[in-house]
Design a protein around this motif. Sequence first.
Motif, PDB file in Angstrom:
ATOM      1  N   MET A  10       2.161  -2.248  15.446  1.00  0.00           N
ATOM      2  CA  MET A  10       3.041  -3.015  14.557  1.00  0.00           C
ATOM      3  C   MET A  10       3.039  -2.364  13.170  1.00  0.00           C
ATOM      4  SD  MET A  10       0.918  -6.320  13.190  1.00  0.00           S
ATOM      5  CE  MET A  10      -0.527  -6.127  12.151  1.00  0.00           C
ATOM      6  N   ARG A  11       3.918  -2.894  12.325  1.00  0.00           N
ATOM      7  CA  ARG A  11       3.895  -2.445  10.926  1.00  0.00           C
ATOM      8  C   ARG A  11       3.480  -3.598  10.017  1.00  0.00           C
ATOM      9  NH1 ARG A  11       9.844  -0.192  10.868  1.00  0.00           N
ATOM     10  NH2 ARG A  11       9.970  -2.066  12.137  1.00  0.00           N
ATOM     11  N   ALA A  12       2.804  -3.241   8.930  1.00  0.00           N
ATOM     12  CA  ALA A  12       2.317  -4.251   7.980  1.00  0.00           C
ATOM     13  C   ALA A  12       2.303  -3.640   6.585  1.00  0.00           C
ATOM     14  CB  ALA A  12       0.910  -4.703   8.359  1.00  0.00           C
ATOM     15  N   ILE A  13       2.233  -4.513   5.591  1.00  0.00           N
ATOM     16  CA  ILE A  13       2.073  -4.049   4.213  1.00  0.00           C
ATOM     17  C   ILE A  13       0.593  -3.780   3.958  1.00  0.00           C
ATOM     18  CG2 ILE A  13       2.129  -4.758   1.795  1.00  0.00           C
ATOM     19  CD1 ILE A  13       4.882  -3.972   2.703  1.00  0.00           C
ATOM     20  N   GLU A  14       0.276  -2.543   3.613  1.00  0.00           N
ATOM     21  CA  GLU A  14      -1.101  -2.200   3.243  1.00  0.00           C
ATOM     22  C   GLU A  14      -1.199  -2.087   1.723  1.00  0.00           C
ATOM     23  OE1 GLU A  14      -3.701   0.229   6.284  1.00  0.00           O
ATOM     24  OE2 GLU A  14      -1.894   1.355   5.770  1.00  0.00           O
ATOM     25  N   ILE A  15      -2.368  -2.510   1.203  1.00  0.00           N
ATOM     26  CA  ILE A  15      -2.659  -2.295  -0.218  1.00  0.00           C
ATOM     27  C   ILE A  15      -3.395  -0.964  -0.281  1.00  0.00           C
ATOM     28  CG2 ILE A  15      -3.893  -3.196  -2.239  1.00  0.00           C
ATOM     29  CD1 ILE A  15      -3.585  -6.032  -0.975  1.00  0.00           C
ATOM     30  N   THR A  16      -2.702   0.088  -0.710  1.00  0.00           N
ATOM     31  CA  THR A  16      -3.278   1.434  -0.613  1.00  0.00           C
ATOM     32  C   THR A  16      -4.437   1.636  -1.593  1.00  0.00           C
ATOM     33  OG1 THR A  16      -1.552   2.196  -2.118  1.00  0.00           O
ATOM     34  CG2 THR A  16      -1.174   2.518   0.256  1.00  0.00           C
ATOM     35  N   GLU A  17      -4.372   0.956  -2.750  1.00  0.00           N
ATOM     36  CA  GLU A  17      -5.469   0.939  -3.721  1.00  0.00           C
ATOM     37  C   GLU A  17      -5.178  -0.216  -4.679  1.00  0.00           C
ATOM     38  OE1 GLU A  17      -5.488   4.217  -6.506  1.00  0.00           O
ATOM     39  OE2 GLU A  17      -3.385   4.583  -6.097  1.00  0.00           O
ATOM     40  N   PRO A  18      -6.179  -0.724  -5.411  1.00  0.00           N
ATOM     41  CA  PRO A  18      -5.888  -1.815  -6.343  1.00  0.00           C
ATOM     42  C   PRO A  18      -4.891  -1.344  -7.403  1.00  0.00           C
ATOM     43  CG  PRO A  18      -8.263  -1.545  -6.039  1.00  0.00           C
ATOM     44  CD  PRO A  18      -7.604  -0.361  -5.397  1.00  0.00           C
ATOM     45  N   GLY A  19      -3.903  -2.177  -7.713  1.00  0.00           N
ATOM     46  CA  GLY A  19      -2.947  -1.750  -8.720  1.00  0.00           C
ATOM     47  C   GLY A  19      -1.704  -2.613  -8.787  1.00  0.00           C
ATOM     48  N   GLY A  20      -0.614  -2.000  -9.264  1.00  0.00           N
ATOM     49  CA  GLY A  20       0.662  -2.700  -9.452  1.00  0.00           C
ATOM     50  C   GLY A  20       1.398  -2.836  -8.126  1.00  0.00           C
ATOM     51  N   PRO A  21       2.615  -3.387  -8.180  1.00  0.00           N
ATOM     52  CA  PRO A  21       3.378  -3.621  -6.941  1.00  0.00           C
ATOM     53  C   PRO A  21       3.584  -2.366  -6.101  1.00  0.00           C
ATOM     54  CG  PRO A  21       4.401  -4.763  -8.786  1.00  0.00           C
ATOM     55  CD  PRO A  21       3.298  -3.941  -9.365  1.00  0.00           C
ATOM     56  N   GLU A  22       3.596  -1.181  -6.754  1.00  0.00           N
ATOM     57  CA  GLU A  22       3.863   0.068  -6.028  1.00  0.00           C
ATOM     58  C   GLU A  22       2.776   0.424  -5.005  1.00  0.00           C
ATOM     59  OE1 GLU A  22       3.124  -0.207  -9.212  1.00  0.00           O
ATOM     60  OE2 GLU A  22       1.251   0.921  -9.440  1.00  0.00           O
ATOM     61  N   VAL A  23       1.619  -0.227  -5.072  1.00  0.00           N
ATOM     62  CA  VAL A  23       0.561   0.086  -4.084  1.00  0.00           C
ATOM     63  C   VAL A  23       0.795  -0.614  -2.743  1.00  0.00           C
ATOM     64  CG1 VAL A  23      -1.124   0.426  -5.946  1.00  0.00           C
ATOM     65  CG2 VAL A  23      -1.077  -1.777  -4.727  1.00  0.00           C
ATOM     66  N   LEU A  24       1.842  -1.447  -2.672  1.00  0.00           N
ATOM     67  CA  LEU A  24       2.155  -2.148  -1.413  1.00  0.00           C
ATOM     68  C   LEU A  24       3.047  -1.251  -0.564  1.00  0.00           C
ATOM     69  CD1 LEU A  24       2.962  -5.684  -2.899  1.00  0.00           C
ATOM     70  CD2 LEU A  24       0.821  -4.945  -1.844  1.00  0.00           C
ATOM     71  N   GLU A  25       2.534  -0.758   0.563  1.00  0.00           N
ATOM     72  CA  GLU A  25       3.299   0.177   1.408  1.00  0.00           C
ATOM     73  C   GLU A  25       3.380  -0.321   2.840  1.00  0.00           C
ATOM     74  OE1 GLU A  25       1.998   4.205   1.025  1.00  0.00           O
ATOM     75  OE2 GLU A  25       2.145   4.167  -1.181  1.00  0.00           O
ATOM     76  N   TRP A  26       4.544  -0.145   3.438  1.00  0.00           N
ATOM     77  CA  TRP A  26       4.847  -0.587   4.809  1.00  0.00           C
ATOM     78  C   TRP A  26       4.424   0.524   5.761  1.00  0.00           C
ATOM     79  CZ3 TRP A  26       5.755  -4.921   7.119  1.00  0.00           C
ATOM     80  CH2 TRP A  26       6.649  -5.095   8.168  1.00  0.00           C
ATOM     81  N   HIS A  27       3.354   0.270   6.521  1.00  0.00           N
ATOM     82  CA  HIS A  27       2.756   1.309   7.368  1.00  0.00           C
ATOM     83  C   HIS A  27       2.635   0.845   8.818  1.00  0.00           C
ATOM     84  CE1 HIS A  27       0.352   3.287   3.846  1.00  0.00           C
ATOM     85  NE2 HIS A  27       1.615   3.683   3.877  1.00  0.00           N
ATOM     86  N   GLU A  28       2.527   1.827   9.708  1.00  0.00           N
ATOM     87  CA  GLU A  28       2.140   1.559  11.099  1.00  0.00           C
ATOM     88  C   GLU A  28       0.636   1.271  11.100  1.00  0.00           C
ATOM     89  OE1 GLU A  28       3.553   1.120  14.862  1.00  0.00           O
ATOM     90  OE2 GLU A  28       4.781   2.139  13.349  1.00  0.00           O
ATOM     91  N   VAL A  29       0.243   0.136  11.726  1.00  0.00           N
ATOM     92  CA  VAL A  29      -1.176  -0.242  11.768  1.00  0.00           C
ATOM     93  C   VAL A  29      -1.501  -0.773  13.172  1.00  0.00           C
ATOM     94  CG1 VAL A  29      -1.220  -0.868   9.297  1.00  0.00           C
ATOM     95  CG2 VAL A  29      -0.764  -2.642  11.019  1.00  0.00           C
ATOM     96  N   PRO A  30      -2.789  -0.899  13.525  1.00  0.00           N
ATOM     97  CA  PRO A  30      -3.114  -1.451  14.851  1.00  0.00           C
ATOM     98  C   PRO A  30      -2.664  -2.904  14.981  1.00  0.00           C
ATOM     99  CG  PRO A  30      -5.049  -0.455  13.797  1.00  0.00           C
ATOM    100  CD  PRO A  30      -3.984  -0.500  12.758  1.00  0.00           C
TER     101      PRO A  30
END
Length: 318
Positions: A1-21
């Motif tokens: 599935m795909r989900a929003i990952e928090i790639t690192e602590p920060g502003g809205p730009e750290v929210l990325e739509w990725h393929e995840v388990p």
Amino acid sequence: MRAIEITEPGGPEVLEWHEVPDPEVGRGDVLIDVTASAVNRADVLQRQGFYDPPPGTSPYPGLEASGVVAEVGADVEQFKPGDAVCALLGGGGYAERVAVPWQQVMPVPDRVSPREAAGLPEVACTVWSNVFMIGRLRKGETLLVHGGASGIGTFAVQLAKALGSHVVATVGSAEKAERVKELGADEVINYREESFADKVRADVILDIMGAKYLAGNVKALRTGGRLVIIGLQGGRKAELDLGAMLAKRASVHATGLRSRPVEEKGVIVRSVVDNVWPLVGAGAVRPVVHAEVPMADAAQAHRLLDSGEHVGKILLVR
Ligand SMILES: NC(=O)c1ccc[n+]([C@@H]2O[C@H](COP(=O)([O-])OP(=O)(O)OC[C@H]3O[C@@H](n4cnc5c(N)ncnc54)[C@H](OP(=O)(O)O)[C@@H]3O)[C@@H](O)[C@H]2O)c1
């Protein structure tokens, strides 16, 4: 599935739509194919690195979602594949699929669309548990709601009016004041222009400001009043005048919903379904949706929340 990952602590730009388990479905879990989720202020804190998900919950943000049951665990008898549901989550709503203990799952109330239902579980459970189960607000009493135009506030105002209370709300602009009056508030105070503590006397106060409003809230309580603090937007430490509390025979509670055990959440969820869903189904309490944003663009939804311009909920839709 795909989900929003928090790639690192920060502003809205750290929210990325990725393929995840895909999530694992435990024996007591319901797997939901997510139609929509909604943004809560807690998600912003999680994004900034200040609010880790409780142990055992999804690392992805999202405290609520709506959708269709895809699968149920071996011990679940209460729901079946194909049911239209919404759920209170410990996390993981910003995703195509989420697994959640069945105790936190609810049917979609009548008169509410599958998307709108995504914005109800967190506000309904928070307002019902704090104002009515803990605060014991009764018909004819006065409720003061801080942040009347927030997701929480818009629901609290409507629910307390529907159950026969006198409702006063604080807001930060004339435009928001109009919107909150339309929702049924009897009085609205623009906190930038007036002091609520000089104007209101309330039996129950639903507070989101914490330290900054503690003295004012104690002043605004009536004899026997109940102050329920659910947010710390104005800080966490302040002096409490116990003499004033004693003289008024008043109480102060501070509670968080997310970290409660599943069983406690289940008690709240069932009480919401029994007491609040009928009012939503009758149209006495309506979801207030400010905007619908594609889930993959959660960063945009967070920018909107950060701007503070919204009234009610911001939905993330698929
Ligand atoms: N403890 C819990 O279990 C729990 C659960 C859910 C939510 N919450 C808390 O409830 C609050 C609302 O959540 P939400 O997701 O509905 O957030 P939200 O929609 O972003 O609302 C935040 C609100 O804060 C208001 N505000 C800012 N400064 C204020 C002030 N000085 N006086 C009065 N209001 C002020 C804003 O109103 P204006 O724009 O009008 O200034 C805005 O409506 C948050 O603090 C959140 O953490 C707690």
